[in-house]
Design a protein around this motif. Structure first.
Motif, PDB file in Angstrom:
ATOM      1  N   SER A  53      -5.374 -18.428  62.612  1.00 20.75           N
ATOM      2  CA  SER A  53      -4.318 -17.463  62.940  1.00 20.75           C
ATOM      3  C   SER A  53      -4.909 -16.244  63.639  1.00 20.75           C
ATOM      4  N   ALA A  54      -6.065 -15.802  63.194  1.00 19.82           N
ATOM      5  CA  ALA A  54      -6.719 -14.647  63.823  1.00 19.82           C
ATOM      6  C   ALA A  54      -7.090 -14.965  65.279  1.00 19.82           C
ATOM      7  N   GLN A  55      -7.581 -16.168  65.525  1.00 17.02           N
ATOM      8  CA  GLN A  55      -7.926 -16.564  66.893  1.00 17.02           C
ATOM      9  C   GLN A  55      -6.666 -16.669  67.757  1.00 17.02           C
ATOM     10  N   GLN A  56      -5.606 -17.199  67.193  1.00 16.36           N
ATOM     11  CA  GLN A  56      -4.344 -17.262  67.928  1.00 16.36           C
ATOM     12  C   GLN A  56      -3.890 -15.857  68.313  1.00 16.36           C
ATOM     13  N   ASP A  57      -4.002 -14.924  67.374  1.00 13.09           N
ATOM     14  CA  ASP A  57      -3.619 -13.539  67.647  1.00 13.09           C
ATOM     15  C   ASP A  57      -4.460 -12.945  68.772  1.00 13.09           C
ATOM     16  N   GLU A  58      -5.750 -13.272  68.808  1.00 14.62           N
ATOM     17  CA  GLU A  58      -6.633 -12.788  69.880  1.00 14.62           C
ATOM     18  C   GLU A  58      -6.182 -13.310  71.242  1.00 14.62           C
ATOM     19  N   VAL A  60      -3.160 -14.381  72.093  1.00 18.19           N
ATOM     20  CA  VAL A  60      -1.872 -13.769  72.427  1.00 18.19           C
ATOM     21  C   VAL A  60      -2.071 -12.335  72.902  1.00 18.19           C
ATOM     22  N   ALA A  61      -2.923 -11.578  72.220  1.00 21.72           N
ATOM     23  CA  ALA A  61      -3.178 -10.191  72.618  1.00 21.72           C
ATOM     24  C   ALA A  61      -3.778 -10.127  74.017  1.00 21.72           C
ATOM     25  N   ARG A  64      -1.028 -10.912  76.539  1.00 20.60           N
ATOM     26  CA  ARG A  64      -0.118  -9.765  76.675  1.00 20.60           C
ATOM     27  C   ARG A  64      -0.749  -8.655  77.504  1.00 20.60           C
TER      28      ARG A  64
END
Length: 77
Positions: A53-58, A60-61, A64
């Motif tokens: 999940s942390a890698q997915q957030d990276e 996505v960030a 963006r």
């Protein structure tokens, strides 16, 4: 993306109808404009079962941030 250590790739730069192995079908540039456009615009990003999940957030960030710095111009979708 590379500056952030996120690998990307372009896996399908040539639409199927324009690949040598399908030349016998006789298709030319312009026959499948949606496919050609997708080939020119696609970008492969990390996607695999072990992606945390942390890698997915990276990812996505980073996407963006890129989108904010490079907004789509009117007339393009």
């Amino acid at each position: 993306m590379n500056d952030r250590g996120i690998q990307t790739g372009i896996h399908y730069p040539i639409p199927v109808h324009l690949q040598k192995s399908f030349a016998e079908l006789g298709h030319k540039v312009g026959d499948f404009p949606h496919s050609e456009r997708a080939a020119n615009e696609e970008l492969s990003i990390p996607m695999f079962p072990e992606l945390t999940s942390a890698q997915q957030d990276e990812v996505v960030a980073a996407l963006r941030e890129f989108a904010e710095k490079h907004p789509v111009k009117a007339g393009r979708s």
